[in-house]
Write a protein that holds these residues in place. Structure first.
Motif, PDB file in Angstrom:
ATOM      1  N   ASP A   1     -24.060 -12.729   3.916  1.00 42.76           N
ATOM      2  CA  ASP A   1     -24.200 -14.101   3.429  1.00 42.76           C
ATOM      3  C   ASP A   1     -24.090 -14.135   1.902  1.00 42.76           C
ATOM      4  OD1 ASP A   1     -24.738 -16.880   4.145  1.00 42.76           O
ATOM      5  OD2 ASP A   1     -26.634 -16.623   3.090  1.00 42.76           O
ATOM      6  N   THR A   2     -24.711 -13.167   1.251  1.00 44.67           N
ATOM      7  CA  THR A   2     -24.654 -13.068  -0.208  1.00 44.67           C
ATOM      8  C   THR A   2     -23.248 -12.721  -0.681  1.00 44.67           C
ATOM      9  OG1 THR A   2     -26.969 -12.347  -0.246  1.00 44.67           O
ATOM     10  CG2 THR A   2     -25.659 -11.925  -2.221  1.00 44.67           C
ATOM     11  N   ALA A   3     -22.604 -11.777  -0.005  1.00 49.15           N
ATOM     12  CA  ALA A   3     -21.237 -11.382  -0.368  1.00 49.15           C
ATOM     13  C   ALA A   3     -20.279 -12.562  -0.229  1.00 49.15           C
ATOM     14  CB  ALA A   3     -20.778 -10.223   0.514  1.00 49.15           C
ATOM     15  N   ILE A   4     -20.444 -13.354   0.832  1.00 48.29           N
ATOM     16  CA  ILE A   4     -19.598 -14.537   1.042  1.00 48.29           C
ATOM     17  C   ILE A   4     -19.808 -15.548  -0.076  1.00 48.29           C
ATOM     18  CG2 ILE A   4     -19.294 -16.571   2.526  1.00 48.29           C
ATOM     19  CD1 ILE A   4     -19.904 -14.671   4.920  1.00 48.29           C
ATOM     20  N   SER A   5     -21.051 -15.768  -0.448  1.00 53.13           N
ATOM     21  CA  SER A   5     -21.359 -16.725  -1.517  1.00 53.13           C
ATOM     22  C   SER A   5     -20.724 -16.294  -2.835  1.00 53.13           C
ATOM     23  CB  SER A   5     -22.879 -16.850  -1.668  1.00 53.13           C
ATOM     24  OG  SER A   5     -23.200 -17.735  -2.708  1.00 53.13           O
ATOM     25  N   MET A   6     -20.818 -15.013  -3.157  1.00 56.10           N
ATOM     26  CA  MET A   6     -20.206 -14.513  -4.393  1.00 56.10           C
ATOM     27  C   MET A   6     -18.685 -14.614  -4.330  1.00 56.10           C
ATOM     28  SD  MET A   6     -22.612 -11.230  -5.474  1.00 56.10           S
ATOM     29  CE  MET A   6     -22.431 -10.329  -3.937  1.00 56.10           C
ATOM     30  N   ALA A   7     -18.116 -14.330  -3.167  1.00 51.15           N
ATOM     31  CA  ALA A   7     -16.666 -14.372  -3.022  1.00 51.15           C
ATOM     32  C   ALA A   7     -16.128 -15.792  -3.164  1.00 51.15           C
ATOM     33  CB  ALA A   7     -16.257 -13.784  -1.670  1.00 51.15           C
ATOM     34  N   ARG A   8     -16.890 -16.779  -2.702  1.00 53.94           N
ATOM     35  CA  ARG A   8     -16.446 -18.170  -2.851  1.00 53.94           C
ATOM     36  C   ARG A   8     -16.279 -18.537  -4.323  1.00 53.94           C
ATOM     37  NH1 ARG A   8     -20.198 -19.941   1.618  1.00 53.94           N
ATOM     38  NH2 ARG A   8     -18.870 -20.208   3.449  1.00 53.94           N
ATOM     39  N   THR A   9     -17.154 -18.002  -5.166  1.00 56.14           N
ATOM     40  CA  THR A   9     -17.119 -18.320  -6.596  1.00 56.14           C
ATOM     41  C   THR A   9     -16.203 -17.393  -7.382  1.00 56.14           C
ATOM     42  OG1 THR A   9     -19.389 -19.143  -6.474  1.00 56.14           O
ATOM     43  CG2 THR A   9     -18.542 -18.601  -8.663  1.00 56.14           C
ATOM     44  N   PHE A  10     -16.269 -16.086  -7.088  1.00 52.59           N
ATOM     45  CA  PHE A  10     -15.575 -15.096  -7.913  1.00 52.59           C
ATOM     46  C   PHE A  10     -14.417 -14.381  -7.206  1.00 52.59           C
ATOM     47  CE2 PHE A  10     -19.991 -15.329  -9.490  1.00 52.59           C
ATOM     48  CZ  PHE A  10     -19.750 -15.734 -10.796  1.00 52.59           C
ATOM     49  N   GLY A  11     -14.201 -14.702  -5.942  1.00 49.08           N
ATOM     50  CA  GLY A  11     -13.105 -14.087  -5.203  1.00 49.08           C
ATOM     51  C   GLY A  11     -13.488 -12.863  -4.401  1.00 49.08           C
ATOM     52  N   ILE A  12     -14.573 -12.193  -4.813  1.00 50.18           N
ATOM     53  CA  ILE A  12     -15.033 -10.997  -4.108  1.00 50.18           C
ATOM     54  C   ILE A  12     -16.537 -10.862  -4.287  1.00 50.18           C
ATOM     55  CG2 ILE A  12     -14.658  -9.448  -6.091  1.00 50.18           C
ATOM     56  CD1 ILE A  12     -13.691  -7.322  -4.023  1.00 50.18           C
ATOM     57  N   GLY A  13     -17.191 -10.296  -3.304  1.00 51.42           N
ATOM     58  CA  GLY A  13     -18.625 -10.004  -3.387  1.00 51.42           C
ATOM     59  C   GLY A  13     -18.911  -8.693  -2.690  1.00 51.42           C
TER      60      GLY A  13
END
Length: 357
Positions: free
Chosen positions: A102-114
């Protein structure tokens, strides 16, 4: 009691409700119990029974033996804008992995990768359910974990490296299924040997060696010996890779130090490595999906070798099985139902209800 070829049929809703009740009675929060139940039932729905609700008796035994904390809550530490770490605090691996993805997805939405590393965790079931979490969010993903020693390194004869699954996924196109890969670096997953043992079945002779280093079709002897890596040194190297990314990097156990879910002697200290990637980083999402469609059609439309009726995309058979079992129910053998209901008796919760005949 519904039967199909000697099997007891259970609706997925009943299976989830049953697992949640067992876990709550064992001290697990409702939220975490639901995450564990969904992950286990997804495995049964996809036909990966080795990682389904039959894992519950071993999980509950670990709680009773004090080597798994049912009340533990995973905590998150943000390391950089695109990197985080989850500490599972020796709780169930499912909530820790769910929080990580869930955290990785949230970061990826903003920065492209998490990217999220997980330490001090436990078994998280079938890796594909975490990949599916990313696919459902429109993300590509990598999901790695390490596990208890079961494989020899190539050239060795004793257990050192885990049968640690390699999993990844990507959303499909308008007319194709998602790409979902979840495979063990061994000839077969160790959970399949446990399933054969529970069901009184034999295993293929190329799956494992007994304690004397001889091929065996007896699952009990196989569990006392070693699993065989797929492709010899290639499978061995992939298993070591899982230890590097999941154990060495995270700060969890590695190099034979992970404790398995059937070992009641000490905490698991499992490590995971989870990455989410936006699929439209280098082109539009529409173009990405169209390209996935082309890949799918070329794979399934390939010329077939003799004896092959149909070619499937990775994960497609499991998705077809899931569709069938969502409508028709999940098959279990009576011994599996009895083992699960023995846990219900101990905890004073209602027994697992088979589907109506």
């Amino acid at each position: 009691m519904a039967q199909e070829e000697g099997k007891v049929i259970v609706r997925h809703e009943a299976a989830e409700e049953f697992v949640v009740a067992l876990l709550e009675a064992s001290g697990v929060s409702r939220k975490n119990a639901e995450i564990v139940a969904r992950g286990l039932v997804q495995a049964d729905l996809r036909g990966v029974e080795s990682h389904g609700i039959n894992r519950i008796p071993s999980y509950l035994s670990r709680i009773r033996n004090g080597v798994l904390d049912p009340k533990a809550e995973p905590t998150l530490t943000q390391v950089t804008p695109v990197v985080a770490q989850v500490d599972g605090h020796n709780g169930f691996g499912f909530p820790a992995a769910h929080l990580a993805m869930d955290t990785a997805i949230s970061m990826a939405r903003t920065f492209g990768i998490g990217m999220v590393s997980v330490k001090h965790s436990n078994h998280f079931g079938m890796s594909a359910w975490i990949v599916r979490q990313a696919v459902d969010a429109g993300m590509m993903s990598l999901v790695f974990t390490n596990s208890s020693p079961a494989l020899p390194v190539w050239g060795g004869k004793s257990q050192l490296i885990g049968v640690s699954p390699i999993a990844c996924g990507a959303p499909g196109g308008p007319s194709s299924v998602p790409f979902i890969l979840d495979m063990a670096p061994s000839v077969a997953a160790r959970g399949k040997i446990y399933k054969a043992l529970r069901r009184g079945e034999k295993i293929p002779l190329d799956w494992a060696l007994d304690a004397d280093g001889k091929p065996t079709d007896d699952p009990e002897k196989a569990l006392k010996g070693v699993m065989l890596p797929m492709g010899g040194p290639k499978g061995s190297a992939l298993a070591i890779m899982m230890d590097v990314f999941s154990g060495v990097l995270s700060g969890s156990a590695f190099a034979g130090g992970v404790t398995g879910p059937y070992d009641m002697s000490k905490p698991g200290d499992v490590g995971h490595f989870i990455v989410a990637i936006k699929p439209d980083l280098f082109m539009s999402l529409d173009e990405f999906r169209q390209r996935m469609d082309i890949l799918y059609q070329r794979v399934v439309g390939s010329d077939k070798m003799e004896g092959v009726d149909k070619i499937y995309f990775p994960g497609e058979i499991e998705q077809l099985t899931e569709a069938t079992r969502l409508s028709q129910g999940i098959p279990f053998v009576q011994g599996e139902i009895d083992a699960l209901n023995a846990e219900a008796d101990m905890l004073g919760v209602p027994k697992l209800r088979p589907a109506a005949a």
